[in-house]
Design an enzyme around this catalytic site. Structure first.
Site, PDB file in Angstrom:
ATOM      1  N   VAL A  40       0.809  -1.221   0.000  1.00  0.00           N
ATOM      2  CA  VAL A  40       0.000   0.000   0.000  1.00  0.00           C
ATOM      3  C   VAL A  40       0.841   1.270   0.000  1.00  0.00           C
ATOM      4  O   VAL A  40       0.311   2.368  -0.180  1.00  0.00           O
ATOM      5  CB  VAL A  40      -0.972   0.018   1.199  1.00  0.00           C
ATOM      6  CG1 VAL A  40      -1.986  -1.097   1.077  1.00  0.00           C
ATOM      7  CG2 VAL A  40      -0.222  -0.075   2.524  1.00  0.00           C
ATOM      8  N   GLY A  41       2.152   1.146   0.211  1.00  0.00           N
ATOM      9  CA  GLY A  41       2.985   2.333   0.192  1.00  0.00           C
ATOM     10  C   GLY A  41       4.445   1.995   0.393  1.00  0.00           C
ATOM     11  O   GLY A  41       4.786   0.923   0.897  1.00  0.00           O
ATOM     12  N   SER A  42       5.306   2.904  -0.035  1.00  0.00           N
ATOM     13  CA  SER A  42       6.744   2.709   0.159  1.00  0.00           C
ATOM     14  C   SER A  42       7.428   4.063   0.218  1.00  0.00           C
ATOM     15  O   SER A  42       6.926   5.057  -0.306  1.00  0.00           O
ATOM     16  CB  SER A  42       7.346   1.857  -0.964  1.00  0.00           C
ATOM     17  OG  SER A  42       7.168   2.486  -2.215  1.00  0.00           O
ATOM     18  N   GLY A  43       8.561   4.092   0.885  1.00  0.00           N
ATOM     19  CA  GLY A  43       9.319   5.322   1.011  1.00  0.00           C
ATOM     20  C   GLY A  43      10.749   5.013   1.376  1.00  0.00           C
ATOM     21  O   GLY A  43      11.190   3.856   1.324  1.00  0.00           O
ATOM     22  N   GLY A  46      11.101   2.449   4.273  1.00  0.00           N
ATOM     23  CA  GLY A  46      10.597   1.088   4.143  1.00  0.00           C
ATOM     24  C   GLY A  46       9.335   0.999   3.318  1.00  0.00           C
ATOM     25  O   GLY A  46       8.912   1.967   2.678  1.00  0.00           O
ATOM     26  N   LYS A  64       4.928  -2.730   8.364  1.00  0.00           N
ATOM     27  CA  LYS A  64       5.973  -1.922   7.752  1.00  0.00           C
ATOM     28  C   LYS A  64       7.314  -2.620   7.876  1.00  0.00           C
ATOM     29  O   LYS A  64       7.765  -2.937   8.985  1.00  0.00           O
ATOM     30  CB  LYS A  64       6.063  -0.537   8.396  1.00  0.00           C
ATOM     31  CG  LYS A  64       7.145   0.341   7.749  1.00  0.00           C
ATOM     32  CD  LYS A  64       6.940   1.803   8.050  1.00  0.00           C
ATOM     33  CE  LYS A  64       7.895   2.664   7.207  1.00  0.00           C
ATOM     34  NZ  LYS A  64       7.644   4.101   7.352  1.00  0.00           N
ATOM     35  N   ASP A 167      12.233  12.877  12.138  1.00  0.00           N
ATOM     36  CA  ASP A 167      11.754  12.894  10.752  1.00  0.00           C
ATOM     37  C   ASP A 167      10.315  13.424  10.677  1.00  0.00           C
ATOM     38  O   ASP A 167       9.458  12.856  10.001  1.00  0.00           O
ATOM     39  CB  ASP A 167      11.839  11.488  10.139  1.00  0.00           C
ATOM     40  CG  ASP A 167      11.843  11.520   8.608  1.00  0.00           C
ATOM     41  OD1 ASP A 167      12.152  12.583   8.029  1.00  0.00           O
ATOM     42  OD2 ASP A 167      11.526  10.485   8.000  1.00  0.00           O
TER      43      ASP A 167
END
Length: 344
Positions: A40-43, A46, A64, A167
């Site tokens: 559903v997501g990445s960055g 991770g 995650k 962050d």
């Protein structure tokens, strides 16, 4: 992050390796409990998967995986400790995402399990281009509430652990609908950035931990950071939310350039970037004070910021209530020629 990508092609050196990607597959069962359903997501830090907790009757959760692998027992122990701290923080504050579990995939890829949330990030909201001022204050007050909980610390076995996020940025602020609050704001990744920042050199590979556009001057100098570092990052986040631009820009997307920008370039004021923006002077003063180069010149705690935000949301005779209740931060109305100039 979306704004940053408009200026620079982001360095993908911190992305998961091919071997790590290939070892994480939809359909896998983690520690005999969590079945991965979809990415559903990445960055940079991770990738996140929607998963089902089969022990609890397929309850939906989020998993995650962290980018870095853990290559010794000491680092694995440190990760477990930070995951535990994150879990305790989430139980102490509604404004921090709840960590439910943690583990290692194939004995070296760390992951943690979180509550699954449906909504949008502040990054998404900024991109949409319009935000009522009273909503901005509501969101930022909740962000500060989460930061306050972490900065005050939690007690584990008689020892107080203060947690610095390192962050704070729009993509780490998540907004969900809530029956009682209307909109609930949650901070993501508390404790994880702090965990990564303290790892051995062979794990970190001399990488800057965090996001360079939001890093405080002291993060780049290698100094010991405290809660005031997060306050600087919050200042950049507030500036971006109000204007759609960064207060400070580097000349190139390198750690050295960003270090120079944050440590030497004066931030532009909100009215310089968004001349049509109408906000109370107290709010602009607050944002700019958070961006002070020296930690001693910033608000010394998020408690101070919360007091100022609450004072703005309940204005005295010096501020017209209509300025708060009826104003919208319309990013689309900001003239193109007000785009940030790059200092030379």
């Amino acid at each position: 992050m979306k704004l940053l990508n408009k200026y620079f092609k982001f360095n993908q050196s911190s992305a998961p390796t091919k071997s790590q990607k290939s070892s994480i597959q939809v359909g896998q069962l983690l520690i005999d409990r969590y079945k991965l359903m979809e990415l559903v997501g990445s960055g940079a830090m991770g990738s996140v998967y929607r998963a089902q907790d089969q022990l609890l009757g397929d309850v939906t959760v989020a998993v995650k995986f962290l980018t870095h692998t853990l290559n010794n027992d000491a680092i694995a122990s440190r990760f477990a400790r930070e995951a535990r701290i994150g879990a305790l923080l989430g139980h102490q504050s509604l404004n921090i995402v709840r960590v439910l579990d943690y583990g290692l995939h194939e004995e070296h890829i760390p992951f943690y399990v979180m509550e699954f949330m449906q909504g949008q990030t502040l990054d998404d909201l900024i991109e949409a281009g319009r935000l009522p001022l009273n909503r901005f204050i509501h969101i930022m007050t909740q962000v500060c509430a989460g930061m306050k909980c972490a900065h005050q610390g939690i007690n584990i076995e008689g020892e107080l652990h203060q947690v610095i996020h390192r962050d704070i940025k729009p993509s780490n602020i998540f907004l969900i609908k809530d029956a009682s609050l209307g909109e609930l704001t949650k901070l993501l990744d508390f404790g994880i950035a702090d965990f990564l920042s303290s790892q051995s050199e062979d794990l970190r590979s001399h990488a800057f931990v965090g996001t360079v556009a939001y890093g405080s001057p002291e993060q780049f100098s290698g100094a010991v950071v405290d809660a005031r570092s997060d306050i600087y990052s919050l200042g950049i986040t507030m500036f971006e939310t109000l204007t759609g631009y960064f207060p400070i820009m580097a000349t190139a997307n390198t750690i050295e350039s960003w270090a120079q920008a944050h440590q030497q370039f004066p931030p532009q004021r909100l009215r310089d970037v968004a001349p049509t923006l109408k906000i109370p002077g107290a709010l602009e003063d607050l944002v700019m004070s958070c961006l002070a180069k020296s930690p001693t010149q910033r608000p010394q705690s998020v408690t101070d910021i919360i007091k100022t935000l609450k004072g703005i949301s309940h204005p005295g005779p010096g501020v017209a209530p209509s300025l708060i209740n009826n104003s919208s931060i319309d990013l689309a109305s900001i003239p193109p020629n007000s785009r940030l100039s790059v200092p030379t």
